[in-house]
Scaffold this motif. Structure first.
Motif, PDB file in Angstrom:
ATOM      1  N   GLU A  23       0.833  -1.203   0.000  1.00  0.00           N
ATOM      2  CA  GLU A  23       0.000   0.000   0.000  1.00  0.00           C
ATOM      3  C   GLU A  23       0.875   1.264   0.000  1.00  0.00           C
ATOM      4  N   ASN A  24       0.397   2.285  -0.738  1.00  0.00           N
ATOM      5  CA  ASN A  24       1.034   3.607  -0.778  1.00  0.00           C
ATOM      6  C   ASN A  24       2.449   3.557  -1.328  1.00  0.00           C
ATOM      7  N   SER A  25       2.741   2.575  -2.179  1.00  0.00           N
ATOM      8  CA  SER A  25       4.040   2.514  -2.849  1.00  0.00           C
ATOM      9  C   SER A  25       3.863   2.837  -4.322  1.00  0.00           C
ATOM     10  N   LYS A  26       4.960   3.237  -4.938  1.00  0.00           N
ATOM     11  CA  LYS A  26       4.987   3.492  -6.387  1.00  0.00           C
ATOM     12  C   LYS A  26       6.181   2.737  -6.946  1.00  0.00           C
ATOM     13  N   ILE A  27       5.988   2.031  -8.048  1.00  0.00           N
ATOM     14  CA  ILE A  27       7.074   1.267  -8.656  1.00  0.00           C
ATOM     15  C   ILE A  27       7.299   1.742 -10.080  1.00  0.00           C
ATOM     16  N   VAL A  28       8.567   1.901 -10.434  1.00  0.00           N
ATOM     17  CA  VAL A  28       8.958   2.358 -11.761  1.00  0.00           C
ATOM     18  C   VAL A  28       9.936   1.328 -12.336  1.00  0.00           C
ATOM     19  N   LEU A  29       9.641   0.798 -13.505  1.00  0.00           N
ATOM     20  CA  LEU A  29      10.513  -0.164 -14.159  1.00  0.00           C
ATOM     21  C   LEU A  29      11.097   0.468 -15.414  1.00  0.00           C
ATOM     22  N   LEU A  30      12.419   0.386 -15.537  1.00  0.00           N
ATOM     23  CA  LEU A  30      13.142   1.029 -16.625  1.00  0.00           C
ATOM     24  C   LEU A  30      13.899  -0.017 -17.427  1.00  0.00           C
ATOM     25  N   GLY A  31      14.125   0.262 -18.705  1.00  0.00           N
ATOM     26  CA  GLY A  31      14.948  -0.648 -19.486  1.00  0.00           C
ATOM     27  C   GLY A  31      14.953  -0.323 -20.959  1.00  0.00           C
ATOM     28  N   ASP A  32      15.894  -0.941 -21.645  1.00  0.00           N
ATOM     29  CA  ASP A  32      16.024  -0.820 -23.091  1.00  0.00           C
ATOM     30  C   ASP A  32      15.820  -2.204 -23.703  1.00  0.00           C
ATOM     31  N   PRO A  33      14.659  -2.478 -24.306  1.00  0.00           N
ATOM     32  CA  PRO A  33      14.396  -3.806 -24.870  1.00  0.00           C
ATOM     33  C   PRO A  33      15.362  -4.225 -25.966  1.00  0.00           C
ATOM     34  N   GLU A  34      16.178  -3.287 -26.465  1.00  0.00           N
ATOM     35  CA  GLU A  34      17.157  -3.630 -27.491  1.00  0.00           C
ATOM     36  C   GLU A  34      18.474  -4.110 -26.879  1.00  0.00           C
ATOM     37  N   GLN A  35      18.638  -3.973 -25.579  1.00  0.00           N
ATOM     38  CA  GLN A  35      19.872  -4.392 -24.910  1.00  0.00           C
ATOM     39  C   GLN A  35      19.538  -5.472 -23.883  1.00  0.00           C
ATOM     40  N   ILE A  36      19.470  -6.706 -24.345  1.00  0.00           N
ATOM     41  CA  ILE A  36      19.096  -7.819 -23.476  1.00  0.00           C
ATOM     42  C   ILE A  36      20.268  -8.794 -23.367  1.00  0.00           C
ATOM     43  N   ASP A  37      20.631  -9.115 -22.133  1.00  0.00           N
ATOM     44  CA  ASP A  37      21.737 -10.028 -21.876  1.00  0.00           C
ATOM     45  C   ASP A  37      21.261 -11.413 -21.459  1.00  0.00           C
ATOM     46  N   HIS A  38      19.942 -11.573 -21.277  1.00  0.00           N
ATOM     47  CA  HIS A  38      19.379 -12.869 -20.877  1.00  0.00           C
ATOM     48  C   HIS A  38      19.341 -13.808 -22.086  1.00  0.00           C
ATOM     49  N   PRO A  39      19.797 -15.066 -21.946  1.00  0.00           N
ATOM     50  CA  PRO A  39      19.893 -15.956 -23.112  1.00  0.00           C
ATOM     51  C   PRO A  39      18.568 -16.342 -23.737  1.00  0.00           C
ATOM     52  N   TYR A  40      17.456 -16.301 -22.992  1.00  0.00           N
ATOM     53  CA  TYR A  40      16.178 -16.783 -23.511  1.00  0.00           C
ATOM     54  C   TYR A  40      15.164 -15.668 -23.754  1.00  0.00           C
ATOM     55  N   LEU A  41      15.586 -14.413 -23.673  1.00  0.00           N
ATOM     56  CA  LEU A  41      14.658 -13.300 -23.859  1.00  0.00           C
ATOM     57  C   LEU A  41      15.044 -12.481 -25.078  1.00  0.00           C
ATOM     58  N   ASP A  42      14.059 -11.809 -25.672  1.00  0.00           N
ATOM     59  CA  ASP A  42      14.324 -10.868 -26.753  1.00  0.00           C
ATOM     60  C   ASP A  42      13.431  -9.651 -26.568  1.00  0.00           C
ATOM     61  N   SER A  43      13.438  -8.756 -27.553  1.00  0.00           N
ATOM     62  CA  SER A  43      12.742  -7.471 -27.394  1.00  0.00           C
ATOM     63  C   SER A  43      11.230  -7.627 -27.294  1.00  0.00           C
ATOM     64  N   GLN A  44      10.683  -8.758 -27.767  1.00  0.00           N
ATOM     65  CA  GLN A  44       9.238  -8.949 -27.695  1.00  0.00           C
ATOM     66  C   GLN A  44       8.793  -9.872 -26.568  1.00  0.00           C
ATOM     67  N   SER A  45       9.700 -10.672 -26.009  1.00  0.00           N
ATOM     68  CA  SER A  45       9.282 -11.661 -25.011  1.00  0.00           C
ATOM     69  C   SER A  45       9.775 -11.356 -23.603  1.00  0.00           C
ATOM     70  N   ASN A  46      10.482 -10.257 -23.392  1.00  0.00           N
ATOM     71  CA  ASN A  46      10.988  -9.950 -22.055  1.00  0.00           C
ATOM     72  C   ASN A  46       9.872  -9.429 -21.146  1.00  0.00           C
ATOM     73  N   GLY A  47      10.132  -9.461 -19.857  1.00  0.00           N
ATOM     74  CA  GLY A  47       9.120  -9.102 -18.875  1.00  0.00           C
ATOM     75  C   GLY A  47       8.693  -7.645 -18.921  1.00  0.00           C
ATOM     76  N   LEU A  48       9.612  -6.751 -19.261  1.00  0.00           N
ATOM     77  CA  LEU A  48       9.266  -5.326 -19.315  1.00  0.00           C
ATOM     78  C   LEU A  48       8.268  -5.050 -20.433  1.00  0.00           C
ATOM     79  N   THR A  49       8.533  -5.563 -21.625  1.00  0.00           N
ATOM     80  CA  THR A  49       7.605  -5.396 -22.742  1.00  0.00           C
ATOM     81  C   THR A  49       6.253  -6.026 -22.413  1.00  0.00           C
ATOM     82  N   TYR A  50       6.298  -7.196 -21.783  1.00  0.00           N
ATOM     83  CA  TYR A  50       5.074  -7.888 -21.375  1.00  0.00           C
ATOM     84  C   TYR A  50       4.256  -7.032 -20.418  1.00  0.00           C
ATOM     85  N   LEU A  51       4.921  -6.416 -19.436  1.00  0.00           N
ATOM     86  CA  LEU A  51       4.237  -5.574 -18.459  1.00  0.00           C
ATOM     87  C   LEU A  51       3.613  -4.351 -19.125  1.00  0.00           C
TER      88      LEU A  51
END
Length: 443
Positions: free
Chosen positions: A384-412
């Motif tokens: 309660e009473n919190s604010k969350i901000v998620l930042l990122g560049d979907p073109e710079q992904i270092d995770h082996p199984y994610l890409d610009s369309q399947s990462n969690g940030l784009t999904y969110l």
């Protein structure tokens, strides 16, 4: 026509529910895939969790019959575990050693050859998130594709958070006189989302323009509430940064997502807004800053020292921005300031599971390296009473199984664009330096 899909290990480790994503087609899991999944199930990260999940899914399917003979799927398809890699002479001739990848290719090749000999051949498709496996499949004459079912949007369809529209100058004049516009009166062919921004430009070519925001109920356009005054010494330098500050400083929008290339100001703007809300306005009791520990390039291994000392190299980009905001001159000054304030906490995302975080301004940096499950875990921690901000560049992904369309940030971003409690902006113009901007464009 029904198809035969041969699944690579990385597809199942990326999405344990991928078994149910192929409609009424036949799914083949090579036996070597089970061995690879077994080797991952003891890992403590998401790969291990997915390995355990897919193991449970397959175990549950055994109640319907032997997996080697095939069991029905809810969508009308068939699932089969296959050991058919005996004839791998052609694969071995081309690629040498029979690695696990080559054994998977051999299964797909054998199915392809068997189907070609039948009276009514079905297409055989190898599904893999490994680019080189797909290249090898092409060499063997097998159709191969990436796993696309989890992609929330294409590059061209990704939600940017703002919309530019050419209108008659009288519409702009009406907005400035009434400070409000009915969305239906604009006759838009596209749907505007809550908290989306609209840039009105004069269709006659004059410099007349207006920057508006869709209300949280999605019915009207209103002016921006926040002025363009400096926030902890930071002033918006372009329209998208102005939009970002509007979302960051609004107490009615507890979820904000910002995407954009390096140097567009995502982290700096968010830190400035967080400091204003925490230190000046006392809207939140703490500023919590976290980012995933994912290296760019080869991992440097274990680091010496206590937890804070181990985290410092991973969190240095955050400290760089804080040094700029606090205008520190000497080494160690920032540590003294942070120790004296006590309201700024910098952590790795490793420690966020199981927590409940009320009354805090939460900044999650490099969120493009998070999976859908990890993003869900993080956002569901917000109290309660919190604010969350998620930042990122979907073109710079270092995770082996994610890409610009399947990462969690784009999904969110795509999942929450219809919600009145969230807002998103894609920052486009680099403001770090002319050199940094050219680097992102040309390199």
């Amino acid at each position: 026509m029904r198809k035969i899909y041969v699944l690579d290990t990385n597809v199942l480790l990326h999405d344990p529910l991928s078994l149910y994503a192929f409609d009424d087609n036949e799914i083949i899991i090579p036996s070597v895939v089970l061995e690879e999944i077994d080797s991952k199930k003891r890992l403590a990260d998401e790969i291990g969790r997915n390995a355990r999940n897919i193991s449970r899914e397959l175990d549950a399917m055994r109640t319907q019959g032997p997996l080697h003979a095939g069991v029905p799927l809810p969508g009308g398809g068939l699932l089969k575990v296959e050991m058919n890699h005996r004839r791998f002479v052609k694969v071995q001739e081309l690629f040498g050693e029979m690695t696990n990848d080559n054994r998977i290719l051999a299964v797909a090749l054998n199915y392809h050859m068997e189907e070609q000999e039948s009276d009514d051949p079905r297409p055989v498709v190898l599904v893999s998130k490994d680019v080189l496996v797909r290249v090898k499949a092409d060499v063997l004459g097998i159709v191969a594709q990436d796993y696309l079912s989890d992609r929330i949007a294409t590059d061209t369809d990704q939600y940017t958070g703002y919309f530019t529209m050419l209108v008659h100058p009288s519409v702009i004049d009406e907005f400035y006189s009434t400070r409000s516009l009915n969305i239906k009166s604009l006759g838009l062919k596209t749907t505007l989302h809550p908290n989306e921004f609209v840039i009105l430009r004069d269709e006659l070519g004059t410099s007349k323009s207006a920057l508006l925001k869709v209300t949280s109920d999605g019915q009207r356009l209103e002016p921006l509430h926040m002025s363009n005054d400096p926030v902890w010494g930071i002033t918006a330098r372009n329209a998208q940064q102005r939009m970002a500050l509007e979302l960051l400083l609004s107490d009615d929008i507890p979820l904000v997502t910002l995407t954009g290339r390096a140097g567009t100001g995502k982290t700096l703007l968010t830190l400035a807004a967080g400091l204003l809300k925490t230190e000046d306005e006392h809207r939140f009791k703490k500023l919590l800053i976290a980012r995933p520990v994912v290296p760019m390039g080869k991992d440097i291994g274990y680091l010496p020292g206590e937890k804070d000392e181990k985290l410092r190299p991973w969190m240095q980009p955050i400290y760089d921005n804080l040094e700029y905001l606090f205008d520190t001159k000497k080494a160690g000054d920032l540590d003294k300031i942070l120790m004296g304030m006590g309201s700024i906490q910098v952590e790795a995302l490793t420690y966020i599971r199981g927590r409940s975080i009320p009354g805090q301004f939460i900044l999650i940096d490099e969120a493009q390296n998070l999976s859908k499950h990890e993003v869900k875990t993080i956002v569901s921690r917000v109290g309660e009473n919190s604010k969350i901000v998620l930042l990122g560049d979907p073109e710079q992904i270092d995770h082996p199984y994610l890409d610009s369309q399947s990462n969690g940030l784009t999904y969110l971003v795509e999942r929450f664009k219809e919600e009145g409690i969230s807002g998103h902006v894609t920052l486009e113009k680099g403001e770090r330096s002319r050199l940094a901007q050219l680097a992102t464009e040309k390199l």
